[in-house]
Write a protein that holds these residues in place. Structure first.
Motif, PDB file in Angstrom:
ATOM      1  N   TRP A   1     -45.558 -22.261  23.718  1.00  0.00           N
ATOM      2  CA  TRP A   1     -45.028 -23.521  24.245  1.00  0.00           C
ATOM      3  C   TRP A   1     -45.140 -23.544  25.764  1.00  0.00           C
ATOM      4  CZ3 TRP A   1     -44.276 -28.049  22.321  1.00  0.00           C
ATOM      5  CH2 TRP A   1     -43.461 -28.982  22.955  1.00  0.00           C
ATOM      6  N   MET A   2     -45.700 -24.612  26.282  1.00  0.00           N
ATOM      7  CA  MET A   2     -45.823 -24.788  27.730  1.00  0.00           C
ATOM      8  C   MET A   2     -45.284 -26.163  28.110  1.00  0.00           C
ATOM      9  SD  MET A   2     -49.440 -23.010  28.652  1.00  0.00           S
ATOM     10  CE  MET A   2     -49.279 -23.593  30.325  1.00  0.00           C
ATOM     11  N   ASN A   3     -44.025 -26.215  28.474  1.00  0.00           N
ATOM     12  CA  ASN A   3     -43.328 -27.420  28.941  1.00  0.00           C
ATOM     13  C   ASN A   3     -43.214 -28.507  27.889  1.00  0.00           C
ATOM     14  OD1 ASN A   3     -42.864 -26.318  31.495  1.00  0.00           O
ATOM     15  ND2 ASN A   3     -44.879 -26.936  32.193  1.00  0.00           N
ATOM     16  N   PHE A   4     -44.300 -29.168  27.528  1.00  0.00           N
ATOM     17  CA  PHE A   4     -44.223 -30.257  26.563  1.00  0.00           C
ATOM     18  C   PHE A   4     -45.381 -30.249  25.573  1.00  0.00           C
ATOM     19  CE2 PHE A   4     -46.355 -31.685  30.355  1.00  0.00           C
ATOM     20  CZ  PHE A   4     -47.481 -32.338  29.881  1.00  0.00           C
ATOM     21  N   ILE A   5     -46.211 -29.210  25.616  1.00  0.00           N
ATOM     22  CA  ILE A   5     -47.327 -29.086  24.681  1.00  0.00           C
ATOM     23  C   ILE A   5     -47.410 -27.652  24.157  1.00  0.00           C
ATOM     24  CG2 ILE A   5     -48.735 -30.936  25.686  1.00  0.00           C
ATOM     25  CD1 ILE A   5     -50.415 -28.701  27.050  1.00  0.00           C
ATOM     26  N   SER A   6     -48.102 -27.512  23.039  1.00  0.00           N
ATOM     27  CA  SER A   6     -48.359 -26.179  22.486  1.00  0.00           C
ATOM     28  C   SER A   6     -49.575 -25.572  23.175  1.00  0.00           C
ATOM     29  CB  SER A   6     -48.629 -26.277  20.980  1.00  0.00           C
ATOM     30  OG  SER A   6     -47.504 -26.784  20.308  1.00  0.00           O
ATOM     31  N   SER A   7     -49.539 -24.275  23.394  1.00  0.00           N
ATOM     32  CA  SER A   7     -50.683 -23.539  23.926  1.00  0.00           C
ATOM     33  C   SER A   7     -51.675 -23.295  22.798  1.00  0.00           C
ATOM     34  CB  SER A   7     -50.231 -22.186  24.484  1.00  0.00           C
ATOM     35  OG  SER A   7     -49.325 -22.341  25.526  1.00  0.00           O
ATOM     36  N   ARG A   8     -52.920 -23.078  23.156  1.00  0.00           N
ATOM     37  CA  ARG A   8     -53.960 -22.828  22.162  1.00  0.00           C
ATOM     38  C   ARG A   8     -53.911 -21.353  21.743  1.00  0.00           C
ATOM     39  NH1 ARG A   8     -57.780 -26.390  21.472  1.00  0.00           N
ATOM     40  NH2 ARG A   8     -57.739 -27.120  23.619  1.00  0.00           N
ATOM     41  N   HIS A   9     -53.101 -21.070  20.736  1.00  0.00           N
ATOM     42  CA  HIS A   9     -52.940 -19.725  20.178  1.00  0.00           C
ATOM     43  C   HIS A   9     -53.129 -19.800  18.663  1.00  0.00           C
ATOM     44  CE1 HIS A   9     -49.899 -18.672  23.621  1.00  0.00           C
ATOM     45  NE2 HIS A   9     -51.137 -18.659  24.041  1.00  0.00           N
ATOM     46  N   THR A  10     -53.563 -18.697  18.081  1.00  0.00           N
ATOM     47  CA  THR A  10     -53.727 -18.628  16.626  1.00  0.00           C
ATOM     48  C   THR A  10     -53.138 -17.319  16.117  1.00  0.00           C
ATOM     49  OG1 THR A  10     -55.739 -19.961  16.727  1.00  0.00           O
ATOM     50  CG2 THR A  10     -55.416 -18.663  14.728  1.00  0.00           C
ATOM     51  N   PHE A  11     -52.584 -17.394  14.913  1.00  0.00           N
ATOM     52  CA  PHE A  11     -51.952 -16.238  14.280  1.00  0.00           C
ATOM     53  C   PHE A  11     -52.445 -16.119  12.847  1.00  0.00           C
ATOM     54  CE2 PHE A  11     -49.311 -18.022  17.534  1.00  0.00           C
ATOM     55  CZ  PHE A  11     -48.910 -16.926  18.271  1.00  0.00           C
TER      56      PHE A  11
ATOM     57  N   ASP B   1     -44.538 -30.513  15.598  1.00  0.00           N
ATOM     58  CA  ASP B   1     -43.526 -29.707  16.284  1.00  0.00           C
ATOM     59  C   ASP B   1     -43.105 -30.453  17.548  1.00  0.00           C
ATOM     60  OD1 ASP B   1     -41.892 -27.555  16.916  1.00  0.00           O
ATOM     61  OD2 ASP B   1     -43.528 -26.320  17.693  1.00  0.00           O
ATOM     62  N   THR B   2     -42.533 -31.638  17.382  1.00  0.00           N
ATOM     63  CA  THR B   2     -42.262 -32.538  18.499  1.00  0.00           C
ATOM     64  C   THR B   2     -41.268 -31.982  19.515  1.00  0.00           C
ATOM     65  OG1 THR B   2     -40.607 -33.706  17.171  1.00  0.00           O
ATOM     66  CG2 THR B   2     -42.848 -34.619  17.183  1.00  0.00           C
ATOM     67  N   LYS B   3     -40.410 -31.067  19.103  1.00  0.00           N
ATOM     68  CA  LYS B   3     -39.443 -30.459  20.028  1.00  0.00           C
ATOM     69  C   LYS B   3     -39.883 -29.072  20.501  1.00  0.00           C
ATOM     70  CE  LYS B   3     -35.655 -33.075  18.134  1.00  0.00           C
ATOM     71  NZ  LYS B   3     -34.475 -33.093  17.293  1.00  0.00           N
ATOM     72  N   GLY B   4     -40.999 -28.584  19.967  1.00  0.00           N
ATOM     73  CA  GLY B   4     -41.525 -27.290  20.386  1.00  0.00           C
ATOM     74  C   GLY B   4     -40.807 -26.089  19.822  1.00  0.00           C
ATOM     75  N   THR B   5     -39.960 -26.274  18.844  1.00  0.00           N
ATOM     76  CA  THR B   5     -39.154 -25.176  18.309  1.00  0.00           C
ATOM     77  C   THR B   5     -40.015 -24.053  17.728  1.00  0.00           C
ATOM     78  OG1 THR B   5     -37.466 -26.799  17.770  1.00  0.00           O
ATOM     79  CG2 THR B   5     -37.243 -24.640  16.758  1.00  0.00           C
ATOM     80  N   VAL B   6     -40.983 -24.412  16.893  1.00  0.00           N
ATOM     81  CA  VAL B   6     -41.842 -23.401  16.267  1.00  0.00           C
ATOM     82  C   VAL B   6     -42.816 -22.832  17.298  1.00  0.00           C
ATOM     83  CG1 VAL B   6     -43.547 -22.984  14.446  1.00  0.00           C
ATOM     84  CG2 VAL B   6     -41.549 -24.423  13.994  1.00  0.00           C
ATOM     85  N   SER B   7     -43.345 -23.699  18.155  1.00  0.00           N
ATOM     86  CA  SER B   7     -44.241 -23.225  19.218  1.00  0.00           C
ATOM     87  C   SER B   7     -43.536 -22.185  20.084  1.00  0.00           C
ATOM     88  CB  SER B   7     -44.717 -24.401  20.070  1.00  0.00           C
ATOM     89  OG  SER B   7     -45.468 -25.312  19.302  1.00  0.00           O
ATOM     90  N   LYS B   8     -42.271 -22.415  20.407  1.00  0.00           N
ATOM     91  CA  LYS B   8     -41.502 -21.453  21.199  1.00  0.00           C
ATOM     92  C   LYS B   8     -41.328 -20.141  20.439  1.00  0.00           C
ATOM     93  CE  LYS B   8     -38.966 -25.016  23.671  1.00  0.00           C
ATOM     94  NZ  LYS B   8     -37.733 -25.812  23.689  1.00  0.00           N
ATOM     95  N   ALA B   9     -41.047 -20.214  19.145  1.00  0.00           N
ATOM     96  CA  ALA B   9     -40.858 -19.007  18.331  1.00  0.00           C
ATOM     97  C   ALA B   9     -42.122 -18.153  18.291  1.00  0.00           C
ATOM     98  CB  ALA B   9     -40.431 -19.379  16.910  1.00  0.00           C
ATOM     99  N   TYR B  10     -43.279 -18.797  18.451  1.00  0.00           N
ATOM    100  CA  TYR B  10     -44.557 -18.090  18.434  1.00  0.00           C
ATOM    101  C   TYR B  10     -45.114 -17.857  19.849  1.00  0.00           C
ATOM    102  CZ  TYR B  10     -45.035 -18.055  13.382  1.00  0.00           C
ATOM    103  OH  TYR B  10     -44.863 -17.792  12.039  1.00  0.00           O
ATOM    104  N   GLY B  11     -44.293 -18.061  20.883  1.00  0.00           N
ATOM    105  CA  GLY B  11     -44.747 -17.829  22.257  1.00  0.00           C
ATOM    106  C   GLY B  11     -45.864 -18.759  22.663  1.00  0.00           C
TER     107      GLY B  11
END
Length: 183
Positions: free
Chosen positions: A139-149, A127-137
């Motif tokens: 995304w923190m600036n340039f990395i994914s947060s440690r979340h699980t669904f 997810d190099t642009k963070g698009t999916v990370s953003k959709a799942y809440g």
């Protein structure tokens, strides 16, 4: 007079207390943004993967449970521990008709090296642009947060984990998956 060190300690404690209050008062928000709602359709996605050719989409797993976990960076200590635990427990996930999928902002080549290095047998998505990370809440600036669904076989989001301890997280997810499947 308060020392600089004590001031910083007090300031950090107040910030953490405030975040804890905020997090409990507004459970649909996490550090990465607004989380998708439980018992609603999980945000659809399609991302490049290190396994096979092409992309992996959430819809590819209809009929299976999905454990979708976001993590900051390949080869970092916490992320390596978390990935190892998911790999260690992978047979139990398979028995429960569940697919583990990891997502970070690292590219496909980094994911391939990480999987080879750690013996991971589940897909990691780039997810190099963070698009999916953003959709799942997540995304923190340039990395994914440690979340699980946890997503059910019909594509409905059933559980969210935002305060993740990489050492025990896979076991927490397995326990909750077992509860959800028994309900």
């Amino acid at each position: 007079m308060i020392s600089r060190r004590n001031f910083i300690s007090i300031f950090l404690a107040l910030c953490l207390t405030f975040y804890g209050c905020l997090n409990s008062a507004l459970p649909t928000y996490a550090l990465g943004g607004k989380l998708p709602a439980i018992n609603q359709a999980a945000p659809e996605f399609s991302l490049p993967t290190n396994i096979g050719d092409g992309e992996v989409a959430l819809s590819d797993f209809r009929g299976k449970w999905v454990v979708l976990y976001f993590y900051p960076k390949d080869f970092t200590s916490g992320c390596t521990i978390e990935a190892r635990r998911f790999q260690q427990d992978l047979p139990q996930y398979i028995e429960k008709n569940a697919q583990v999928i990891g997502v970070s902002a690292d590219d496909v080549d980094s994911h391939a090296e990480f999987c080879d290095s750690e013996g991971l047998k589940f897909p990691l998505l780039a997810d190099t642009k963070g698009t999916v990370s953003k959709a799942y809440g997540s995304w923190m600036n340039f990395i994914s947060s440690r979340h699980t669904f946890i997503i059910d076989p019909e594509g409905t989001l059933r559980e969210t984990f935002v305060k993740v301890n990489p050492n025990i997280h896979s076991q927490e997810v397995l326990a909750r998956l077992t509860e959800l499947q028994a309900a």
